[in-house]
Design a protein around this motif. Structure first.
Motif, PDB file in Angstrom:
ATOM      1  N   SER A  78      -6.047  13.966   7.016  1.00  0.00           N
ATOM      2  CA  SER A  78      -4.551  14.376   6.163  1.00  0.00           C
ATOM      3  C   SER A  78      -3.590  14.241   6.846  1.00  0.00           C
ATOM      4  O   SER A  78      -2.380  13.801   6.085  1.00  0.00           O
ATOM      5  CB  SER A  78      -5.453  14.945   5.200  1.00  0.00           C
ATOM      6  N   ASP A  79      -4.050  14.725   8.154  1.00  0.00           N
ATOM      7  CA  ASP A  79      -2.954  15.245   8.949  1.00  0.00           C
ATOM      8  C   ASP A  79      -3.444  15.526  10.501  1.00  0.00           C
ATOM      9  O   ASP A  79      -4.340  15.560  11.054  1.00  0.00           O
ATOM     10  CB  ASP A  79      -2.928  17.278   8.882  1.00  0.00           C
ATOM     11  N   GLU A  97       5.874  17.723   9.453  1.00  0.00           N
ATOM     12  CA  GLU A  97       6.934  16.803   9.755  1.00  0.00           C
ATOM     13  C   GLU A  97       7.526  15.471   9.421  1.00  0.00           C
ATOM     14  O   GLU A  97       8.917  15.408   8.950  1.00  0.00           O
ATOM     15  CB  GLU A  97       7.527  17.258  11.118  1.00  0.00           C
ATOM     16  N   ASP A  98       6.214  14.838   9.224  1.00  0.00           N
ATOM     17  CA  ASP A  98       7.230  13.458   9.296  1.00  0.00           C
ATOM     18  C   ASP A  98       5.437  12.431   8.908  1.00  0.00           C
ATOM     19  O   ASP A  98       4.257  13.036   9.318  1.00  0.00           O
ATOM     20  CB  ASP A  98       7.963  12.744   9.890  1.00  0.00           C
ATOM     21  N   GLY A  99       5.914  11.174   8.492  1.00  0.00           N
ATOM     22  CA  GLY A  99       4.551  10.465   9.319  1.00  0.00           C
ATOM     23  C   GLY A  99       4.196   9.815  10.434  1.00  0.00           C
ATOM     24  O   GLY A  99       5.151  10.407  10.842  1.00  0.00           O
ATOM     25  N   ALA A 100       4.059   9.113  10.341  1.00  0.00           N
ATOM     26  CA  ALA A 100       3.475   8.739  11.553  1.00  0.00           C
ATOM     27  C   ALA A 100       4.658   7.592  12.339  1.00  0.00           C
ATOM     28  O   ALA A 100       5.246   7.181  11.747  1.00  0.00           O
ATOM     29  CB  ALA A 100       2.604   7.335  11.910  1.00  0.00           C
ATOM     30  N   LEU A 101       4.860   7.573  13.747  1.00  0.00           N
ATOM     31  CA  LEU A 101       5.821   5.941  14.642  1.00  0.00           C
ATOM     32  C   LEU A 101       5.152   4.659  14.184  1.00  0.00           C
ATOM     33  O   LEU A 101       3.744   4.769  14.647  1.00  0.00           O
ATOM     34  CB  LEU A 101       6.563   6.998  15.512  1.00  0.00           C
ATOM     35  N   LEU A 144      -3.285   8.628   0.529  1.00  0.00           N
ATOM     36  CA  LEU A 144      -2.169   9.694   1.141  1.00  0.00           C
ATOM     37  C   LEU A 144      -2.219   9.650   2.846  1.00  0.00           C
ATOM     38  O   LEU A 144      -3.330   9.088   3.301  1.00  0.00           O
ATOM     39  CB  LEU A 144      -2.117  11.020   1.104  1.00  0.00           C
ATOM     40  N   GLU A 145      -0.937   9.063   2.694  1.00  0.00           N
ATOM     41  CA  GLU A 145      -1.348   8.116   4.660  1.00  0.00           C
ATOM     42  C   GLU A 145      -1.147  10.117   5.407  1.00  0.00           C
ATOM     43  O   GLU A 145      -0.168  10.742   4.528  1.00  0.00           O
ATOM     44  CB  GLU A 145       0.690   7.570   5.295  1.00  0.00           C
ATOM     45  N   HIS A 192       6.932  14.425   3.476  1.00  0.00           N
ATOM     46  CA  HIS A 192       8.246  14.446   4.235  1.00  0.00           C
ATOM     47  C   HIS A 192       8.676  16.123   3.398  1.00  0.00           C
ATOM     48  O   HIS A 192       8.527  16.193   1.859  1.00  0.00           O
ATOM     49  CB  HIS A 192       8.502  13.498   3.311  1.00  0.00           C
ATOM     50  N   ASP A 193       9.492  16.551   3.845  1.00  0.00           N
ATOM     51  CA  ASP A 193      10.019  18.273   3.413  1.00  0.00           C
ATOM     52  C   ASP A 193       8.665  18.813   2.767  1.00  0.00           C
ATOM     53  O   ASP A 193       9.088  19.736   2.112  1.00  0.00           O
ATOM     54  CB  ASP A 193      10.909  17.563   2.374  1.00  0.00           C
ATOM     55  N   LEU A 194       7.456  18.718   3.132  1.00  0.00           N
ATOM     56  CA  LEU A 194       6.042  19.580   2.587  1.00  0.00           C
ATOM     57  C   LEU A 194       5.548  20.263   3.402  1.00  0.00           C
ATOM     58  O   LEU A 194       6.473  20.991   3.667  1.00  0.00           O
ATOM     59  CB  LEU A 194       5.153  18.685   1.149  1.00  0.00           C
TER      60      LEU A 194
END
Length: 380
Positions: free
Chosen positions: A210-211, A17-21, A317-318, A12-14
């Protein structure tokens, strides 16, 4: 930020963009067969071992074994060789070898797949279980290899940073020399069967994402690239040991090798340029993984990367999620080149173009909508 499960959302803010929906890929398997520790080495075939060795030394490898038809290249850190090259009629990537956590895990993989554990040559030691992933690539899971002792390695230079003064009455004079490779970091592979291949590595090797990246406007169709790390529990691991991306053909994209610091990386790049080798892209700092990078083409056109200062994540980490864009490949540095993106005129771009027809007519993940998404990435 920490959620109620104790897992941290660093994205988040790093750098994503965001995590999973809801309902999106979780990025890990619930009950994998085993959890590998790391990449052990990569295997290639090349017709000219002398040329391969000359580039390897300029890039910063050390030869640990040279036989009439075989070349082993190592870094300075303790462990097995980072790269194994065998004589072949043409240049090709054979596949990765992953380090099992134990002999028992090696047996577990063999039993799960109904295959044998076979001994490796004495030059490597230990044993392997050879598997085929959904893309048709050979994947080795290995254990019991000979451990090469550590070699002298450059010490990161002391830096004066802001009010912190670590260097007094001394100058900085990093030598223009090969950037001593410390270890193998990761390999990036492209596949036409991205989702099946991704799930195979998570379920069989216990890797975790990781991403994720997705084509803009196509997030509902799922990710098209994943940066995947080893699950070592509380012990940190590289942000990615394997990265996988969707494309019109299955191929090796690049591999990456750690060096001590930015000065070693930059001075090593000057050495490679002086030796007549071609830089593909760099120097810059990535977003996913945060590594400072510098990409080069070897004597047969394989893309290889020097990197330093990469992210380390533990298993809590997710995955982060972000759109896939060419401009989003780096926080700073020159724009991604046509050569790095695989669209520069030449053999690689022609092979990619010719493969489009076959891919679009085949039963795989790469269809016309995905092609439009990929072309948008190249223009972004």
């Amino acid at each position: 930020m920490t959620d109620v499960s104790g897992r941290h959302d660093v994205h988040h803010d790093l750098h994503s963009e965001d995590g999973a929906l809801a309902g999106e890929h979780p990025g890990r398997a619930r009950n994998p067969v085993v959890k590998v520790r790391d990449l052990a080495w990569l295997e290639f075939e090349k017709p000219d071992l002398d040329g391969a060795e000359a580039f390897a030394h300029a890039f910063g490898f050390v030869t640990s074994l040279r036989l009439p038809g075989e070349l082993h290249l190592r870094g300075t850190l303790e462990g097995p060789p980072a790269v194994v090259i065998r004589q072949g009629r043409r240049s090709r990537f054979v596949g990765p070898a992953f380090q099992a956590a134990s002999d028992a895990d090696l047996m577990r993989v063999a039993e799960h797949h109904g295959v044998r554990v076979t001994p490796l040559p004495e030059s490597l030691g230990g044993a392997t279980v050879d598997l085929i992933d959904p893309s048709g690539a050979r994947v080795r899971v290995v254990a019991g290899q000979h451990v090469l002792p550590a070699l002298p390695s450059p010490v990161p230079l002391p830096l004066n940073r802001g009010t912190r003064r670590d260097r007094l009455n001394a100058t900085q004079r990093p030598p223009r020399a090969p950037a001593a490779v410390e270890r193998l970091g990761h390999v990036v592979l492209q596949t036409t069967r991205y989702r099946a291949a991704l799930d195979w590595y998570l379920e069989n090797l216990g890797l975790i994402v990781s991403d994720f990246l997705y084509y803009e406007g196509q997030r509902e169709r799922g990710p098209t690239m994943s940066f995947i790390r080893c699950d070592r529990g509380a012990e940190p691991a590289d942000h990615h040991t394997l990265a996988m991306t969707l494309g019109p053909r299955t191929r090796y994209v690049h591999s990456a090798y750690q060096v001590a610091d930015l000065d070693v990386l930059a001075a090593g790049g000057e050495y490679l340029a002086d030796a007549g080798y071609d830089r593909s892209w760099g120097i810059g700092r990535h977003i996913q993984g945060s590594q400072i990078f510098d990409y080069w083409r070897d004597e047969h056109g394989f893309l290889v990367e020097h990197f330093t200062d990469g992210d380390l994540f533990d298993a809590t980490l997710e995955p982060g999620w972000a759109p896939m864009t060419a401009s989003g490949l780096a926080q700073w540095g020159p724009p991604a080149t046509a050569d790095f993106l695989g669209i520069a005129p030449g053999r690689e771009s022609l092979e990619e173009l010719f493969s489009l027809v076959t891919s679009l007519r085949s039963d795989n993940d790469f269809d016309l909508a995905r092609l439009r998404g990929l072309l948008k990435v190249a223009r972004s």
